[in-house]
Design an enzyme around this catalytic site. Structure first.
Site, PDB file in Angstrom:
ATOM      1  N   ARG B  44       0.845  -1.196   0.000  1.00 23.46           N
ATOM      2  CA  ARG B  44       0.000   0.000   0.000  1.00 23.46           C
ATOM      3  C   ARG B  44       0.877   1.241   0.000  1.00 23.46           C
ATOM      4  NH1 ARG B  44      -4.921   0.316   4.184  1.00 23.46           N
ATOM      5  NH2 ARG B  44      -3.387   0.799   5.767  1.00 23.46           N
ATOM      6  N   SER B 112     -12.612  -3.930   0.373  1.00 15.99           N
ATOM      7  CA  SER B 112     -12.834  -3.539   1.770  1.00 15.99           C
ATOM      8  C   SER B 112     -14.318  -3.362   2.040  1.00 15.99           C
ATOM      9  CB  SER B 112     -12.121  -2.217   2.083  1.00 15.99           C
ATOM     10  OG  SER B 112     -10.728  -2.399   2.070  1.00 15.99           O
ATOM     11  N   LYS B 141      -4.596   4.313   9.475  1.00 18.84           N
ATOM     12  CA  LYS B 141      -5.297   4.776   8.282  1.00 18.84           C
ATOM     13  C   LYS B 141      -6.100   6.022   8.638  1.00 18.84           C
ATOM     14  CE  LYS B 141      -7.613   2.575   4.352  1.00 18.84           C
ATOM     15  NZ  LYS B 141      -8.994   3.050   4.238  1.00 18.84           N
TER      16      LYS B 141
END
Lengths: 214, 214
Positions: B44, B112, B141
């Site tokens: 990521r 997700s 996050k």
């Protein structure tokens, strides 16, 4: 896809900047600019998340397809594939044209050239055209390289047979000189996106490109 | 690709955060974590330009391929295609799994799920697994949704047969409870990327996942 790349790329290009388009919206500005003679549209979005980017690209593609105007997506192969774009334009720091070609065997692939010494490596890549960038100093692109000038454009022209799309600081006042220096096409951002009347601005840009060239 | 998705996805996942990896570097942290038992790595990168992103993805793929550890790329189909990744993981705001599938017919596609009401639409999409996100509150996050909790995880488990990869605020202290609530796998970011000894941390996470599950 039968038409050669040079013919598909000739003329006036619009590179989008949705902020500059303002309240009118990107689609309305593009539509007006195409009415005024824009022949190729490049969608450039540097901060949008992937899904809204794809949605915008699809809306543009739906607008441009019936008009026969190719849509090129800046940097993002994923967005280009998802919206069925006609091509991708990449900078020296983006995905390599070699990687692009594998997934876009028929698409137009453009590569930005910012210095003469980038040309040798570029000539070995599967590229359809070069963006000569920037020809003049520009405020639109924050990370733009030093200007090539008409001299740099002429030097590129002397060293490659590939189509050259000139970009950076170009308006109706200098578009003719840019074409005379050997460009096959002129791409503008603010000269259309920030124009009060994008259709009229496109018409004047095209006239400037053609008059001085003849 | 003969192995079913559930088997390929079971176990401990590492989702990378290069900032948290610090001076040790992403590759060194991943390598240590895999020695400690990480079975899937998701790359990521939210701020990297495309080319360095692809370069990093290729380096990871070269590391993981001989170890039989699948590499999944977050969000970016273009990067996944360029590096030959085993899959892509997307959020609700990323490219649609439907668009992904066309270009990755064999790849693992993860989506997700942040709320139960997203599940119905998701079940109609060509998805191999769900990231249940976040299970607990997390600082990693910035734009994370409210926590699902173990209750939310159990509710998802009751409503889908697809593999569930639980993520968000999971460490050795709660990994067992997460597995007991029905997760097929646990994904962590800071519990490995910020661990002084990622190999040991992975080992303890795996032990926690297995012990409480039995």
């Amino acid at each position: 896809m039968a038409e050669p790349a040079a013919a598909r790329l000739a003329g006036l290009h619009l590179v989008t900047d949705s902020t500059l388009c303002g309240e009118r919206g990107l689609l309305a500005v593009v539509e007006a600019a195409v009415r005024g003679g824009v022949r190729v549209v490049q969608l450039r979005e540097k901060t949008l998340a992937t899904r809204p980017f794809v949605e915008r690209a699809r809306a543009l593609k739906a607008l441009l397809q019936p008009l026969g105007v190719p849509l090129i997506v800046n940097d993002r192969l994923d967005v280009a594939l998802a919206c069925g774009a006609d091509g991708v334009h990449v900078g020296q720091e983006d995905l390599s044209p070699k990687d692009m070609r594998r997934w876009m065997p028929q698409g137009l692939i453009g590569l930005s050239i910012e210095r003469l010494d980038q040309l040798d490596a570029a000539e070995r890549l599967p590229v359809d055209y070069y963006g000569a960038s920037p020809v003049f100093a520009t405020a639109t692109k924050a990370d733009a390289a030093p200007a090539l000038g008409l001299e740099g454009l002429r030097a590129l022209r002397a060293r490659t047979t590939r189509p050259l799309v000139a970009i950076g600081g170009i308006g109706a006042h200098n578009a003719g000189a840019v074409m005379a220096a050997g460009a096959d096409a002129v791409a503008v951002v603010s000269a259309l996106c920030a124009a009060p009347d994008p259709e009229d601005a496109a018409r004047r840009l095209r006239a400037a490109m053609e008059t001085t060239r003849a």
